[in-house]
Design a protein around this motif. Structure first.
Motif, PDB file in Angstrom:
ATOM      1  N   VAL A 273       0.854  -1.198   0.000  1.00  0.00           N
ATOM      2  CA  VAL A 273       0.000   0.000   0.000  1.00  0.00           C
ATOM      3  C   VAL A 273       0.888   1.246   0.000  1.00  0.00           C
ATOM      4  O   VAL A 273       1.809   1.348   0.809  1.00  0.00           O
ATOM      5  N   SER A 274       0.609   2.151  -0.903  1.00  0.00           N
ATOM      6  CA  SER A 274       1.278   3.452  -0.891  1.00  0.00           C
ATOM      7  C   SER A 274       0.504   4.413   0.009  1.00  0.00           C
ATOM      8  O   SER A 274      -0.716   4.307   0.134  1.00  0.00           O
ATOM      9  N   VAL A 275       1.230   5.339   0.626  1.00  0.00           N
ATOM     10  CA  VAL A 275       0.596   6.322   1.510  1.00  0.00           C
ATOM     11  C   VAL A 275       1.161   7.700   1.205  1.00  0.00           C
ATOM     12  O   VAL A 275       2.379   7.876   1.095  1.00  0.00           O
ATOM     13  N   ILE A 276       0.267   8.673   1.088  1.00  0.00           N
ATOM     14  CA  ILE A 276       0.695  10.049   0.854  1.00  0.00           C
ATOM     15  C   ILE A 276      -0.148  10.977   1.735  1.00  0.00           C
ATOM     16  O   ILE A 276      -1.358  10.810   1.839  1.00  0.00           O
ATOM     17  N   GLY A 277       0.528  11.908   2.419  1.00  0.00           N
ATOM     18  CA  GLY A 277      -0.166  12.818   3.323  1.00  0.00           C
ATOM     19  C   GLY A 277       0.001  14.270   2.910  1.00  0.00           C
ATOM     20  O   GLY A 277       0.451  14.574   1.808  1.00  0.00           O
ATOM     21  N   PHE A 278      -0.365  15.152   3.807  1.00  0.00           N
ATOM     22  CA  PHE A 278      -0.193  16.593   3.618  1.00  0.00           C
ATOM     23  C   PHE A 278       0.444  17.171   4.879  1.00  0.00           C
ATOM     24  O   PHE A 278       0.095  16.768   5.984  1.00  0.00           O
ATOM     25  N   ASP A 279       1.340  18.114   4.704  1.00  0.00           N
ATOM     26  CA  ASP A 279       1.953  18.946   5.768  1.00  0.00           C
ATOM     27  C   ASP A 279       3.453  18.738   5.910  1.00  0.00           C
ATOM     28  O   ASP A 279       4.142  19.601   6.439  1.00  0.00           O
ATOM     29  N   ASN A 280       3.980  17.578   5.493  1.00  0.00           N
ATOM     30  CA  ASN A 280       5.417  17.304   5.576  1.00  0.00           C
ATOM     31  C   ASN A 280       5.956  17.533   6.989  1.00  0.00           C
ATOM     32  O   ASN A 280       6.889  18.314   7.216  1.00  0.00           O
ATOM     33  N   LEU A 281       5.393  16.827   7.947  1.00  0.00           N
ATOM     34  CA  LEU A 281       5.805  16.966   9.337  1.00  0.00           C
ATOM     35  C   LEU A 281       7.269  16.628   9.563  1.00  0.00           C
ATOM     36  O   LEU A 281       7.905  17.179  10.458  1.00  0.00           O
ATOM     37  N   THR A 282       7.816  15.721   8.764  1.00  0.00           N
ATOM     38  CA  THR A 282       9.204  15.302   9.010  1.00  0.00           C
ATOM     39  C   THR A 282      10.202  16.426   8.751  1.00  0.00           C
ATOM     40  O   THR A 282      11.346  16.332   9.194  1.00  0.00           O
ATOM     41  N   ALA A 283       9.783  17.496   8.077  1.00  0.00           N
ATOM     42  CA  ALA A 283      10.686  18.627   7.870  1.00  0.00           C
ATOM     43  C   ALA A 283      11.039  19.289   9.196  1.00  0.00           C
ATOM     44  O   ALA A 283      12.168  19.758   9.390  1.00  0.00           O
ATOM     45  N   SER A 284      10.084  19.332  10.117  1.00  0.00           N
ATOM     46  CA  SER A 284      10.327  19.952  11.419  1.00  0.00           C
ATOM     47  C   SER A 284      10.493  18.931  12.540  1.00  0.00           C
ATOM     48  O   SER A 284      11.011  19.267  13.607  1.00  0.00           O
ATOM     49  N   ILE A 285      10.054  17.692  12.302  1.00  0.00           N
ATOM     50  CA  ILE A 285      10.179  16.639  13.318  1.00  0.00           C
ATOM     51  C   ILE A 285      10.858  15.446  12.653  1.00  0.00           C
ATOM     52  O   ILE A 285      10.215  14.450  12.298  1.00  0.00           O
ATOM     53  N   PRO A 286      12.175  15.519  12.456  1.00  0.00           N
ATOM     54  CA  PRO A 286      12.873  14.517  11.638  1.00  0.00           C
ATOM     55  C   PRO A 286      12.889  13.114  12.220  1.00  0.00           C
ATOM     56  O   PRO A 286      13.169  12.163  11.496  1.00  0.00           O
ATOM     57  N   TYR A 287      12.587  12.961  13.508  1.00  0.00           N
ATOM     58  CA  TYR A 287      12.604  11.621  14.092  1.00  0.00           C
ATOM     59  C   TYR A 287      11.332  10.830  13.776  1.00  0.00           C
ATOM     60  O   TYR A 287      11.238   9.643  14.078  1.00  0.00           O
ATOM     61  N   LEU A 288      10.352  11.470  13.147  1.00  0.00           N
ATOM     62  CA  LEU A 288       9.148  10.749  12.749  1.00  0.00           C
ATOM     63  C   LEU A 288       9.456   9.764  11.623  1.00  0.00           C
ATOM     64  O   LEU A 288      10.410   9.945  10.866  1.00  0.00           O
ATOM     65  N   MET A 289       8.638   8.728  11.515  1.00  0.00           N
ATOM     66  CA  MET A 289       8.741   7.789  10.417  1.00  0.00           C
ATOM     67  C   MET A 289       8.588   8.548   9.096  1.00  0.00           C
ATOM     68  O   MET A 289       7.732   9.425   8.963  1.00  0.00           O
ATOM     69  N   GLN A 290       9.424   8.259   8.133  1.00  0.00           N
ATOM     70  CA  GLN A 290       9.383   8.945   6.845  1.00  0.00           C
ATOM     71  C   GLN A 290       8.030   8.730   6.167  1.00  0.00           C
ATOM     72  O   GLN A 290       7.445   7.648   6.237  1.00  0.00           O
ATOM     73  N   LEU A 291       7.559   9.792   5.509  1.00  0.00           N
ATOM     74  CA  LEU A 291       6.240   9.765   4.869  1.00  0.00           C
ATOM     75  C   LEU A 291       6.265  10.697   3.664  1.00  0.00           C
ATOM     76  O   LEU A 291       6.702  11.848   3.781  1.00  0.00           O
ATOM     77  N   SER A 292       5.830  10.221   2.530  1.00  0.00           N
ATOM     78  CA  SER A 292       5.678  11.088   1.367  1.00  0.00           C
ATOM     79  C   SER A 292       4.512  12.027   1.624  1.00  0.00           C
ATOM     80  O   SER A 292       3.426  11.591   2.018  1.00  0.00           O
ATOM     81  N   SER A 293       4.738  13.331   1.409  1.00  0.00           N
ATOM     82  CA  SER A 293       3.749  14.311   1.837  1.00  0.00           C
ATOM     83  C   SER A 293       3.765  15.538   0.938  1.00  0.00           C
ATOM     84  O   SER A 293       4.810  15.930   0.422  1.00  0.00           O
TER      85      SER A 293
END
Length: 347
Positions: A273-293
């Motif tokens: 399953v592919s997953v795509i979100g909105f907001d790109n949280l990992t830009a400011s919280i880099p320890y989060l699991m990587q996510l295409s956003s």
């Protein structure tokens, strides 16, 4: 000298020092024309008594507080936390203090929250509105307090606004997935009172139409359903079985809940399953699991753009109303890939 039990006033300091209230006021305002001995005595006495400057009274006199209110509806969303941090940093550099008010407080109306800001004679407001918040904008205008709508617009309101290009973001997310061959999708929708929700959904559906994918191939889960399932720890009941090959999520937070559920069921991302979100949280919280956003470009961040627009408005209240729409792009976190081969049964 002992502290008094009541709030210390200028008269208390004047009586303790044997000077006039006017002299105390001048010292505490930084008047350099008084003797160093008198100034030091007044300041030391004020500190010893525990004097606290009444900024509200000063604001009433000056009609200026050097204070900006940030009114937000979802302070738990880490994306907004980063935006507020950007706003605060830029405003502090310009000599402003910040107060943060949250409209999701139970038992308090949005208008009461606004009145709290106005009662402090804030110089301006950075406001994350809901779709029905037109009266709050009109009240701000009535109080001659500049307001910038952040993240969403109220189209019929003559108010400055800064938001991401939500339709383009939804379209981009949909096109990326359809280009990868995905034909069965799940969309985790945003709150109905969030103006970005219909725009993102319309963009996604437009991408499906352009790819000649029927609308019934996308299953939509409302935010009310999804967040209730989160609270009751039963997200799996909504997103299982996996009768889709990709998830589009209104924001990264909802995407992470879905990803954690899928991974706990040994469903691989993006292979299954592919997953795509909105907001790109990992830009400011880099320890989060990587996510295409999907998100605004870093050089045109929402927080900085909105704050700069407010500062411009404060410098020149007569400028025409501005409605800025910031471009968006995909930040590839590795959670989007080709659609898997069609399986006979759902995962």
């Amino acid at each position: 000298m002992q502290r008094t039990n009541h709030r210390v006033t200028l008269k208390d300091i004047a009586d303790a020092c044997g000077v006039s209230v006017n002299t105390v006021s001048r010292v505490l305002r930084g008047d350099m024309r008084l003797s160093e001995e008198t100034s030091r005595k007044v300041r030391d006495t004020a500190n010893e008594l525990g004097y606290i400057r009444n900024n509200l009274a000063s604001s009433l006199r000056k009609r200026r507080s050097n204070m900006i209110a940030i009114i937000i509806d979802d302070i738990k969303n880490q994306y907004y936390t980063e935006i507020i941090a950007q706003m605060n940093e830029l405003l502090k550099a310009q000599g402003y203090n910040v107060i943060i008010l949250c409209t999701d407080k139970e038992g308090t109306s949005d208008m009461e929250i606004l009145e709290t800001a106005l009662s402090h004679y804030v110089d301006g407001i950075l406001f994350f509105p809901k779709t029905y918040d037109q009266p709050m904008v009109l009240r701000s205008h009535q109080a001659n307090t500049p307001v910038i709508l952040v993240g969403r617009d109220l189209p019929d309101m003559p108010a400055d606004s800064v938001r991401c290009d939500d339709f383009a973001g939804g379209y981009l997310a949909g096109k990326i997935l359809t280009d990868y061959g995905h034909r069965r999708l799940l969309y985790l929708a945003g709150p109905l009172d969030n103006g970005a929700q219909p725009l993102r959904q319309e963009g996604i559906l437009a991408a499906l139409r352009d790819a000649r994918i029927p609308e019934e191939n996308i299953r939509i889960i409302s935010s009310v359903e999804f967040l209730k399932a989160v609270d009751e720890n039963r997200v799996h009941e909504l997103i299982l079985p996996v009768d889709y090959t990709a998830i589009l999520s209104f924001n990264d937070q909802m995407a992470y809940y879905a990803m954690n559920c899928l991974k706990s069921r040994k469903i691989h991302i993006p292979e299954d399953v592919s997953v795509i979100g909105f907001d790109n949280l990992t830009a400011s919280i880099p320890y989060l699991m990587q996510l295409s956003s999907i998100s605004c470009q870093p050089e045109k961040s929402l927080g900085i753009s909105a704050t700069r627009l407010l500062l411009t408005r404060l410098q020149d209240p007569a400028i025409p109303v501005r409605k800025e729409i910031l471009p968006v792009e995909l930040f590839d976190g590795g959670t989007v890939g080709p659609a898997p081969a069609e399986s006979k049964t759902p995962l």
